[in-house]
Design an enzyme around this catalytic site. Structure first.
Site, PDB file in Angstrom:
ATOM      1  N   ARG A   1       0.854  -1.196   0.000  1.00 45.88           N
ATOM      2  CA  ARG A   1       0.000   0.000   0.000  1.00 45.88           C
ATOM      3  C   ARG A   1       0.894   1.251   0.000  1.00 45.88           C
ATOM      4  O   ARG A   1       0.507   2.296  -0.516  1.00 45.88           O
ATOM      5  CB  ARG A   1      -0.969  -0.001   1.189  1.00 45.88           C
ATOM      6  CG  ARG A   1      -1.745   1.298   1.310  1.00 45.88           C
ATOM      7  CD  ARG A   1      -3.109   1.191   1.995  1.00 45.88           C
ATOM      8  NE  ARG A   1      -3.140   0.352   3.163  1.00 45.88           N
ATOM      9  CZ  ARG A   1      -2.614   0.683   4.360  1.00 45.88           C
ATOM     10  NH1 ARG A   1      -2.021   1.842   4.531  1.00 45.88           N
ATOM     11  NH2 ARG A   1      -2.689  -0.165   5.360  1.00 45.88           N
TER      12      ARG A   1
ATOM     13  N   TYR B   1     -11.412  18.635 -16.364  1.00 54.56           N
ATOM     14  CA  TYR B   1     -11.985  17.301 -16.556  1.00 54.56           C
ATOM     15  C   TYR B   1     -13.262  17.164 -15.701  1.00 54.56           C
ATOM     16  O   TYR B   1     -13.308  17.673 -14.572  1.00 54.56           O
ATOM     17  CB  TYR B   1     -10.940  16.261 -16.152  1.00 54.56           C
ATOM     18  CG  TYR B   1     -11.441  14.854 -16.213  1.00 54.56           C
ATOM     19  CD1 TYR B   1     -11.654  14.230 -17.432  1.00 54.56           C
ATOM     20  CD2 TYR B   1     -11.728  14.143 -15.048  1.00 54.56           C
ATOM     21  CE1 TYR B   1     -12.130  12.936 -17.498  1.00 54.56           C
ATOM     22  CE2 TYR B   1     -12.203  12.841 -15.104  1.00 54.56           C
ATOM     23  CZ  TYR B   1     -12.410  12.242 -16.320  1.00 54.56           C
ATOM     24  OH  TYR B   1     -12.879  10.966 -16.386  1.00 54.56           O
TER      25      TYR B   1
ATOM     26  N   ASP C   1      -2.840  19.367 -14.653  1.00 54.66           N
ATOM     27  CA  ASP C   1      -3.233  18.077 -15.217  1.00 54.66           C
ATOM     28  C   ASP C   1      -2.680  18.028 -16.644  1.00 54.66           C
ATOM     29  O   ASP C   1      -3.141  18.751 -17.528  1.00 54.66           O
ATOM     30  CB  ASP C   1      -4.764  17.956 -15.206  1.00 54.66           C
ATOM     31  CG  ASP C   1      -5.266  16.613 -15.740  1.00 54.66           C
ATOM     32  OD1 ASP C   1      -4.536  15.972 -16.527  1.00 54.66           O
ATOM     33  OD2 ASP C   1      -6.396  16.220 -15.396  1.00 54.66           O
TER      34      ASP C   1
ATOM     35  N   LYS D   1      -4.883   6.999 -19.813  1.00 58.48           N
ATOM     36  CA  LYS D   1      -5.021   7.498 -21.170  1.00 58.48           C
ATOM     37  C   LYS D   1      -3.735   7.246 -21.978  1.00 58.48           C
ATOM     38  O   LYS D   1      -3.409   6.111 -22.231  1.00 58.48           O
ATOM     39  CB  LYS D   1      -5.406   8.975 -21.142  1.00 58.48           C
ATOM     40  CG  LYS D   1      -6.539   9.299 -20.150  1.00 58.48           C
ATOM     41  CD  LYS D   1      -7.881   8.722 -20.583  1.00 58.48           C
ATOM     42  CE  LYS D   1      -8.962   8.845 -19.512  1.00 58.48           C
ATOM     43  NZ  LYS D   1      -9.198  10.179 -19.003  1.00 58.48           N
TER      44      LYS D   1
END
Ligand SMILES: *Cc1c(COP(=O)(O)O)cnc(C)c1O
Length: 393
Positions: A59, A112, A184, A209
Site C-alpha cells: 500500500r 476534466y 493536469d 489514457k
C-alpha cells in the site's frame, strides 16, 4: 536515471528499468507481493523509518510501482513521483492534501468532468472557496489569484475544445501570492509538454489514457518536488488509493512506446485537423496546432507537439452526429482517449451529458461537436474513413 540527460524517447524506455529487481530479467517484473520479509530486524526497522531504501508493504510502495514512478519522474523532469489507483485518485489525493477549511482555489471552468465535480459538489462541504475562471481568460485568473489563494489548478489543453492556458504566465502570478500550481498534463503527455519546466509545482496524469495507451489499465501519477510529493504520498498511503503491481506493469510497458505513439498521433491529428478544416460539411475544428485556434500561439510556445486530441462540429444539428458517427469503421465510440485505436464520441451524450444545452453553449460546445482521439492507425485510412462518413451526411 539522471534528469534531462537523454531525449524523451530514451527516457520512456530506460527510466526506472536500469536496475532490474529479479535475477537477470531485462524488464521490471510484476512483483505481486503484498509484504516484504526481513530476517534482519535492524534492516526491517531502518527501511520502515526511511533510513534505508526498500519495501515494507505494497500500500506504501512496491518494486513494480516504484519503477513506474521513476519513469514519470524522469519524463517530467521532477525530483519525486508517486502513483495512484486512477487519475481521479491522483487528483483528489492532491487536492485533499493541500486544501483545508478556509483555503482558496483558483481554477478554470473547463477542467476534466470529475475534477470539476470535486470543485462544485464536494469541496464546498469542507468550506474550501473555489473560483472557476473562464478558460483562457488570463486577466481574470491573474486578478482572482492576486486577491489571494492557496492553490491554482490548471489543465491544458482542455476537453473538448482544446482551450489553452499559459502555464508560465499563471505560475508567475501564483508565485507572487505563494500558491501551489498543479497542472493536469493528461492531454499533452510529457512528450509534448513539461509543466514543471514552465513554473508549475506539481504535474499529474490520468495514466489510464496516453501513458498506458492501450485502454487496458487504469492509474494516476503525480510528480514534483520531494517535499510536496511526499505530503501527497503520505495521505495516499493512509487513505489507500494505491496502485497495484499489475496495472503498474501495464502502464510502464505502455510508456516504453509513448514517444513513438505520441509522435505519430501529433502528426496524424495535424493532418486530420487540416482536412476537416477545409471540408464543407464541417463548421468548426478545434485543434491547437491550427493557426486559427484561439490558443495556438501559447500552445506553440509551451508545447513541443500539439497532441492527438481534436474536436470538430458538423455543419448542422445533433441529427447529423447520429448519422455520421455510427458510420465510421475505424473508431470505437467510447468515453476514453489516448489509446492506440481511434476513439470518438459526442460531448453532448458523454463528457457533458449532465449539462443543459444552454450550459454547453456557454462553454462553447456546439450540439454537433465530436471529440476525436487519434490512434496510431495509418492516417490515410483514418482520413478515408472520415471522408466516407462525411459523404453519408
Ligand atoms: C480521464 C481523465 C482524468 C481521470 O482519470 P481516470 O484515470 O479516469 O480516473 C483526469 N483528467 C483528464 C484530463 C482525463 O482525461
Amino acid at each position: 536515471m539522471e534528469n534531462k540527460k537523454y531525449n524523451k524517447a530514451t527516457e520512456a524506455v530506460w527510466a526506472g528499468e536500469d536496475n532490474p529487481y529479479f535475477k537477470e530479467a531485462v524488464t521490471t517484473p510484476i512483483v505481486n507481493s503484498v509484504a516484504f520479509a526481513y530476517n534482519d530486524l535492524d534492516k526491517w526497522y531502518d527501511i520502515s523509518v526511511g533510513k534505508e531504501d526498500g519495501f515494507i508493504y505494497s500500500r506504501n510502495t512496491n518494486p513494480t510501482v516504484a519503477s513506474l514512478e521513476e519513469k514519470i519522474r524522469v519524463l517530467e523532469g521532477a525530483e519525486a513521483a508517486t502513483a495512484f489507483a486512477t487519475g481521479m485518485a491522483a487528483i483528489s489525493n492532491t487536492l485533499f492534501t493541500f486544501l483545508k477549511p478556509g483555503k482558496r482555489v483558483v481554477s478554470v471552468k473547463d477542467t476534466y468532468g470529475g475534477t470539476s465535480k470535486l470543485f462544485l459538489d464536494f469541496f464546498p462541504d469542507y468550506q474550501v472557496d473555489i473560483k472557476l475562471c473562464e478558460t483562457g481568460d488570463h486577466e481574470e485568473m491573474e486578478m482572482e489569484i492576486a486577491k489571494g489563494c492557496d492553490l491554482v489548478y490548471l489543465e491544458t489543453p482542455t476537453n473538448p475544445t482544446l482551450k489553452i492556458v499559459d502555464i508560465k504566465r499563471i505560475a508567475l502570478a501564483a508565485k507572487k501570492v505563494g500558491a501551489i500550481v498543479v497542472v493536469d498534463n493528461t492531454f499533452a503527455t510529457p512528450i509534448n509538454q513539461n509543466p514543471l519546466s514552465l513554473g508549475a509545482d506539481l504535474v499529474l496524469h490520468s495514466a489510464t489514457k496516453y501513458l498506458c495507451g492501450h485502454s487496458d489499465a487504469m492509474g494516476g501519477l503525480l510528480a514534483g518536488s520531494k517535499e510536496l510529493v511526499q505530503k501527497v504520498f503520505h495521505f495516499r498511503e493512509i487513505n489507500g488509493a494505491s496502485l497495484q503491481a499489475d496495472p503498474a506493469y501495464m502502464i510502464a510497458r505502455g510508456m516504453k512506446t509513448l514517444e513513438l505513439r505520441v509522435s505519430r498521433q501529433n502528426e496524424s491529428a495535424m493532418k486530420i485537423a487540416r482536412y476537416l478544416k477545409a471540408h464543407s460539411k464541417v463548421s468548426d475544428v478545434f485543434y491547437p496546432g491550427l493557426e486559427t485556434h484561439i490558443g495556438h500561439d501559447i500552445a506553440k510556445s509551451q508545447m513541443r507537439g500539439f497532441g492527438g486530441m481534436l474536436s470538430f462540429a458538423l455543419d448542422g444539428g445533433y441529427d447529423l452526429v447520429e448519422k455520421f458517427l455510427p458510420s465510421l469503421k475505424l473508431v470505437h465510440l467510447a468515453a476514453s482517449l489516448g489509446s492506440v485505436s481511434t476513439l470518438a464520441g459526442p460531448p453532448r451524450t458523454t463528457s457533458h451529458v449532465e449539462l443543459t444545452e444552454a450550459q454547453r453553449a456557454h462553454l462553447g460546445i456546439p450540439e454537433s461537436l465530436i471529440r476525436y482521439s487519434v490512434g496510431i492507425e495509418s492516417v490515410d485510412d483514418l482520413l478515408q474513413d472520415l471522408e466516407d462518413g462525411l459523404k453519408k451526411i
